[in-house]
Each structure stands twice: as structure tokens, then as C-alpha cells.
Design a protein around this motif. Structure first.
Motif, PDB file in Angstrom:
ATOM      1  N   LEU A 139      -5.031  -3.608 -10.551  1.00 42.64           N
ATOM      2  CA  LEU A 139      -4.240  -2.310 -10.286  1.00 42.64           C
ATOM      3  C   LEU A 139      -2.990  -2.034 -10.836  1.00 42.64           C
ATOM      4  CD1 LEU A 139      -5.861  -1.133  -7.134  1.00 42.64           C
ATOM      5  CD2 LEU A 139      -6.640  -0.380  -9.348  1.00 42.64           C
ATOM      6  N   LEU A 140      -2.073  -3.108 -10.577  1.00 37.82           N
ATOM      7  CA  LEU A 140      -0.696  -3.255 -10.607  1.00 37.82           C
ATOM      8  C   LEU A 140      -0.226  -3.912 -12.084  1.00 37.82           C
ATOM      9  CD1 LEU A 140       0.563  -3.892  -7.050  1.00 37.82           C
ATOM     10  CD2 LEU A 140       0.696  -1.771  -8.206  1.00 37.82           C
ATOM     11  N   PRO A 141       0.550  -3.616 -12.569  1.00 34.15           N
ATOM     12  CA  PRO A 141       1.109  -4.489 -13.799  1.00 34.15           C
ATOM     13  C   PRO A 141       1.336  -6.100 -13.326  1.00 34.15           C
ATOM     14  CG  PRO A 141       2.807  -2.583 -13.281  1.00 34.15           C
ATOM     15  CD  PRO A 141       1.943  -2.875 -12.041  1.00 34.15           C
ATOM     16  N   ALA A 142       1.017  -6.824 -14.456  1.00 30.53           N
ATOM     17  CA  ALA A 142       1.102  -8.073 -14.201  1.00 30.53           C
ATOM     18  C   ALA A 142       2.206  -8.746 -13.692  1.00 30.53           C
ATOM     19  CB  ALA A 142       0.468  -8.930 -15.706  1.00 30.53           C
ATOM     20  N   ASP A 143       3.450  -8.198 -13.847  1.00 30.12           N
ATOM     21  CA  ASP A 143       4.540  -8.566 -13.609  1.00 30.12           C
ATOM     22  C   ASP A 143       5.267  -8.009 -12.257  1.00 30.12           C
ATOM     23  OD1 ASP A 143       5.283  -6.237 -14.636  1.00 30.12           O
ATOM     24  OD2 ASP A 143       7.037  -6.923 -15.743  1.00 30.12           O
ATOM     25  N   TRP A 144       4.365  -7.191 -11.517  1.00 29.18           N
ATOM     26  CA  TRP A 144       4.764  -6.719 -10.446  1.00 29.18           C
ATOM     27  C   TRP A 144       4.977  -7.793  -9.207  1.00 29.18           C
ATOM     28  CZ3 TRP A 144       5.657  -1.585  -9.405  1.00 29.18           C
ATOM     29  CH2 TRP A 144       6.049  -1.101  -8.147  1.00 29.18           C
ATOM     30  N   GLU A 145       5.834  -7.358  -8.259  1.00 30.80           N
ATOM     31  CA  GLU A 145       6.394  -8.710  -7.468  1.00 30.80           C
ATOM     32  C   GLU A 145       5.671  -8.235  -6.345  1.00 30.80           C
ATOM     33  OE1 GLU A 145      10.785  -8.509  -7.001  1.00 30.80           O
ATOM     34  OE2 GLU A 145      10.852  -9.090  -9.217  1.00 30.80           O
ATOM     35  N   GLY A 146       4.879  -9.088  -5.593  1.00 31.41           N
ATOM     36  CA  GLY A 146       4.290  -9.037  -4.235  1.00 31.41           C
ATOM     37  C   GLY A 146       2.938  -8.110  -4.216  1.00 31.41           C
ATOM     38  N   HIS A 147       2.585  -7.999  -2.899  1.00 33.30           N
ATOM     39  CA  HIS A 147       1.213  -7.376  -2.772  1.00 33.30           C
ATOM     40  C   HIS A 147       1.196  -6.356  -1.686  1.00 33.30           C
ATOM     41  CE1 HIS A 147      -0.409 -10.771  -4.817  1.00 33.30           C
ATOM     42  NE2 HIS A 147       0.333 -11.581  -4.213  1.00 33.30           N
ATOM     43  N   PRO A 148       1.395  -5.025  -2.161  1.00 36.16           N
ATOM     44  CA  PRO A 148       1.793  -3.892  -1.428  1.00 36.16           C
ATOM     45  C   PRO A 148       1.024  -3.658  -0.198  1.00 36.16           C
ATOM     46  CG  PRO A 148       1.520  -3.227  -3.594  1.00 36.16           C
ATOM     47  CD  PRO A 148       0.974  -4.570  -3.637  1.00 36.16           C
ATOM     48  N   LEU A 149      -0.141  -4.319  -0.016  1.00 37.17           N
ATOM     49  CA  LEU A 149      -0.862  -3.992   1.199  1.00 37.17           C
ATOM     50  C   LEU A 149      -0.644  -5.110   2.353  1.00 37.17           C
ATOM     51  CD1 LEU A 149      -4.155  -2.183   0.486  1.00 37.17           C
ATOM     52  CD2 LEU A 149      -1.958  -1.185   1.075  1.00 37.17           C
ATOM     53  N   GLN A 150       0.292  -6.006   2.212  1.00 35.79           N
ATOM     54  CA  GLN A 150       0.658  -6.989   3.118  1.00 35.79           C
ATOM     55  C   GLN A 150       1.517  -6.222   3.898  1.00 35.79           C
ATOM     56  OE1 GLN A 150       2.121 -10.484   1.408  1.00 35.79           O
ATOM     57  NE2 GLN A 150       0.159 -11.360   0.919  1.00 35.79           N
ATOM     58  N   ASP A 152       4.126  -7.168   5.740  1.00 36.97           N
ATOM     59  CA  ASP A 152       5.385  -7.417   5.509  1.00 36.97           C
ATOM     60  C   ASP A 152       6.010  -7.173   3.975  1.00 36.97           C
ATOM     61  OD1 ASP A 152       4.294  -9.493   4.513  1.00 36.97           O
ATOM     62  OD2 ASP A 152       5.575 -11.143   5.527  1.00 36.97           O
ATOM     63  N   TYR A 153       5.143  -6.472   3.267  1.00 33.49           N
ATOM     64  CA  TYR A 153       5.715  -6.339   2.045  1.00 33.49           C
ATOM     65  C   TYR A 153       6.858  -5.458   1.874  1.00 33.49           C
ATOM     66  CZ  TYR A 153       5.532  -4.291  -2.689  1.00 33.49           C
ATOM     67  OH  TYR A 153       5.713  -3.700  -4.076  1.00 33.49           O
ATOM     68  N   LYS A 154       7.759  -5.954   1.122  1.00 32.10           N
ATOM     69  CA  LYS A 154       9.085  -5.377   0.749  1.00 32.10           C
ATOM     70  C   LYS A 154       8.940  -4.827  -0.864  1.00 32.10           C
ATOM     71  CE  LYS A 154      11.758  -7.265   4.186  1.00 32.10           C
ATOM     72  NZ  LYS A 154      11.288  -8.705   4.491  1.00 32.10           N
ATOM     73  N   GLU A 155       9.057  -3.533  -1.288  1.00 28.42           N
ATOM     74  CA  GLU A 155       8.976  -2.872  -2.367  1.00 28.42           C
ATOM     75  C   GLU A 155      10.335  -3.421  -3.236  1.00 28.42           C
ATOM     76  OE1 GLU A 155       8.162  -0.805  -0.041  1.00 28.42           O
ATOM     77  OE2 GLU A 155      10.023   0.199   0.236  1.00 28.42           O
ATOM     78  N   GLN A 156      10.257  -3.708  -4.491  1.00 28.76           N
ATOM     79  CA  GLN A 156      11.279  -3.891  -5.166  1.00 28.76           C
ATOM     80  C   GLN A 156      12.323  -2.507  -5.481  1.00 28.76           C
ATOM     81  OE1 GLN A 156       9.174  -5.857  -8.471  1.00 28.76           O
ATOM     82  NE2 GLN A 156       8.148  -4.215  -9.049  1.00 28.76           N
ATOM     83  N   ASP A 157      13.428  -2.870  -5.482  1.00 32.85           N
ATOM     84  CA  ASP A 157      14.292  -1.637  -5.872  1.00 32.85           C
ATOM     85  C   ASP A 157      13.925  -0.939  -7.207  1.00 32.85           C
ATOM     86  OD1 ASP A 157      15.362  -1.887  -3.376  1.00 32.85           O
ATOM     87  OD2 ASP A 157      17.009  -3.262  -4.171  1.00 32.85           O
ATOM     88  N   TYR A 158      13.896  -1.782  -8.241  1.00 35.06           N
ATOM     89  CA  TYR A 158      13.743  -1.300  -9.511  1.00 35.06           C
ATOM     90  C   TYR A 158      12.518  -2.074 -10.154  1.00 35.06           C
ATOM     91  CZ  TYR A 158      17.929   1.292  -9.248  1.00 35.06           C
ATOM     92  OH  TYR A 158      18.725   2.313  -8.811  1.00 35.06           O
ATOM     93  N   TYR A 159      11.776  -1.267 -11.388  1.00 35.06           N
ATOM     94  CA  TYR A 159      10.609  -1.984 -11.771  1.00 35.06           C
ATOM     95  C   TYR A 159      10.961  -1.631 -13.454  1.00 35.06           C
ATOM     96  CZ  TYR A 159       6.548  -3.102 -14.202  1.00 35.06           C
ATOM     97  OH  TYR A 159       5.473  -3.615 -14.969  1.00 35.06           O
ATOM     98  N   GLY A 161      13.714  -1.207 -14.886  1.00 35.20           N
ATOM     99  CA  GLY A 161      14.828  -0.128 -14.924  1.00 35.20           C
ATOM    100  C   GLY A 161      14.451   1.163 -14.166  1.00 35.20           C
ATOM    101  N   ILE A 162      13.287   1.457 -13.682  1.00 33.33           N
ATOM    102  CA  ILE A 162      12.824   2.488 -13.085  1.00 33.33           C
ATOM    103  C   ILE A 162      13.029   2.434 -11.730  1.00 33.33           C
ATOM    104  CG2 ILE A 162      10.712   4.112 -12.731  1.00 33.33           C
ATOM    105  CD1 ILE A 162       9.925   3.115 -15.394  1.00 33.33           C
ATOM    106  N   LYS A 163      13.744   3.247 -10.926  1.00 35.17           N
ATOM    107  CA  LYS A 163      13.850   3.313  -9.364  1.00 35.17           C
ATOM    108  C   LYS A 163      12.375   3.300  -8.733  1.00 35.17           C
ATOM    109  CE  LYS A 163      16.498   4.787  -5.590  1.00 35.17           C
ATOM    110  NZ  LYS A 163      17.709   5.711  -5.200  1.00 35.17           N
ATOM    111  N   VAL A 164      12.149   2.484  -7.968  1.00 34.74           N
ATOM    112  CA  VAL A 164      10.604   2.245  -7.165  1.00 34.74           C
ATOM    113  C   VAL A 164      10.877   3.007  -6.008  1.00 34.74           C
ATOM    114  CG1 VAL A 164       9.035   0.835  -6.469  1.00 34.74           C
ATOM    115  CG2 VAL A 164      10.176   0.339  -8.325  1.00 34.74           C
ATOM    116  N   ILE A 165      11.789   2.827  -5.252  1.00 35.37           N
ATOM    117  CA  ILE A 165      11.891   3.549  -3.814  1.00 35.37           C
ATOM    118  C   ILE A 165      12.518   4.962  -4.050  1.00 35.37           C
ATOM    119  CG2 ILE A 165      13.016   3.349  -1.591  1.00 35.37           C
ATOM    120  CD1 ILE A 165      13.199   0.388  -2.111  1.00 35.37           C
ATOM    121  N   TYR A 166      11.711   5.927  -3.285  1.00 33.29           N
ATOM    122  CA  TYR A 166      12.164   7.264  -3.711  1.00 33.29           C
ATOM    123  C   TYR A 166      12.275   7.824  -2.337  1.00 33.29           C
ATOM    124  CZ  TYR A 166       7.398   7.997  -3.708  1.00 33.29           C
ATOM    125  OH  TYR A 166       6.087   8.181  -3.495  1.00 33.29           O
TER     126      TYR A 166
END
Length: 166
Positions: A139-150, A152-159, A161-166
Motif C-alpha cells: 500500500l505504501l511506497p517502497a521507501d516509506w519509513e516505518g509501519h503506520p499501524l504500529q 509507537d509509529y512516528k510519521e516522517q515530517d517530509y516524504y 519534499g512533501i509535508k506529511v503531517i498536516y
């Protein structure tokens, strides 16, 4: 077919140690088995003519978080000839970021539907399935960091150059 008959099939094949827990009142009835032997148990449930679970309806990965330090996989099985549903559950240790990951044996060689379900459980929860023929993210791009349903997951700030957290 009943849950007791299924338990008897598994005990006769693998011994009493294979069943860790049984929940008759849950819907569907649930059996918890040893995580390291899940592929063997699934193969028996699939091929044994007295149960013939020919359909894996769903596979769900669960993370209980670092406090409980455990993860689960629930396999929702259906036997079309016997019109019987069964939930098969495994529980295994959740590993810390700096330790080797626990691996669950794949069941994709038994039910082809497990291929994409296991990839989803890996992608979103971080569960590794040993022997999987194509263990890429689904579902996620191959270079995505981490696993969102863990937990203790902390989303990356940028992917890229695109801001992830809004």
C-alpha cells in the motif's frame, strides 16, 4: 463439524502442546496455536478431509504496543463443504527497533489470498512472514519509513519534499 472435532484433529496430528487457548463463545470460535507452527496447522486444516478449510477469508495483524510487547495475527478460515468458520490466532513477541524481528511462517503456499494479506500486515503493522514469495510493501511506497499501524509509529515530517503531517 464442531470446534471440539477440530481440536481433536489438531491434537491427534501435533500433540496437546499445539493448542494454547480455545474460545468457544467467540464468533467465530477461536483457537490460539503456537506461532512457529502456524503453517503446519493451516496445512492440516486445509487438507484434512474432516474439516477442509478451503478459504482464507482474511488475515489481520495486530500490534499491542511496546508496553504489552506482543503482536498477533488472526486467520479467518471458512470451510465451504462444512459451512463452518474458524478464527485461528497466533501471539508472538513484539521486538524493539534495534533487535531482530520475529518472523511468522507464511501460509501463502496454502491459500493464495494470504499473499496480499501478509504483504498488507507487513506494510502497515511490520509483521515479517518468512518464506513469503514477494515480501514487498503493498500500500505504501517502497521507501516509506516505518509501519503506520504500529502503536509507537512516528510519521516522517517530509516524504520527497512533501509535508506529511498536516
Amino acid at each position: 463439524m464442531s470446534l471440539d472435532e477440530i481440536k481433536e484433529i489438531l491434537i491427534n496430528k501435533f500433540g496437546e502442546d499445539i493448542l494454547l487457548e480455545s474460545e468457544v463463545e467467540s464468533t467465530p470460535p477461536m483457537l490460539t496455536v503456537a506461532a512457529s507452527r502456524i503453517a503446519e496447522v493451516c496445512m492440516e486444516l486445509h487438507t484434512n478431509e474432516h474439516c477442509y478449510f478451503d478459504y482464507l477469508a482474511c488475515l489481520t495483524g495486530l500490534d499491542h504496543g511496546p508496553e504489552q510487547a506482543k503482536m498477533e495475527v488472526v486467520y479467518h478460515l471458512y470451510s465451504i463443504p462444512y459451512n463452518f468458520q474458524l478464527a485461528l490466532n497466533i501471539v508472538f513477541p513484539r521486538t524493539a527497533e534495534d533487535t531482530e524481528l520475529f518472523e511468522v511462517p507464511t501460509v501463502s503456499h496454502i491459500w493464495r489470498t494470504a499473499d496480499w494479506h501478509e504483504r498488507e500486515a507487513y506494510d502497515l503493522v511490520g509483521i515479517h512472514f518468512s518464506g513469503h514469495p514477494d515480501p514487498r510493501r503493498i500500500l505504501l511506497p517502497a521507501d516509506w519509513e516505518g509501519h503506520p499501524l504500529q502503536k509507537d509509529y512516528k510519521e516522517q515530517d517530509y516524504y520527497h519534499g512533501i509535508k506529511v503531517i498536516y
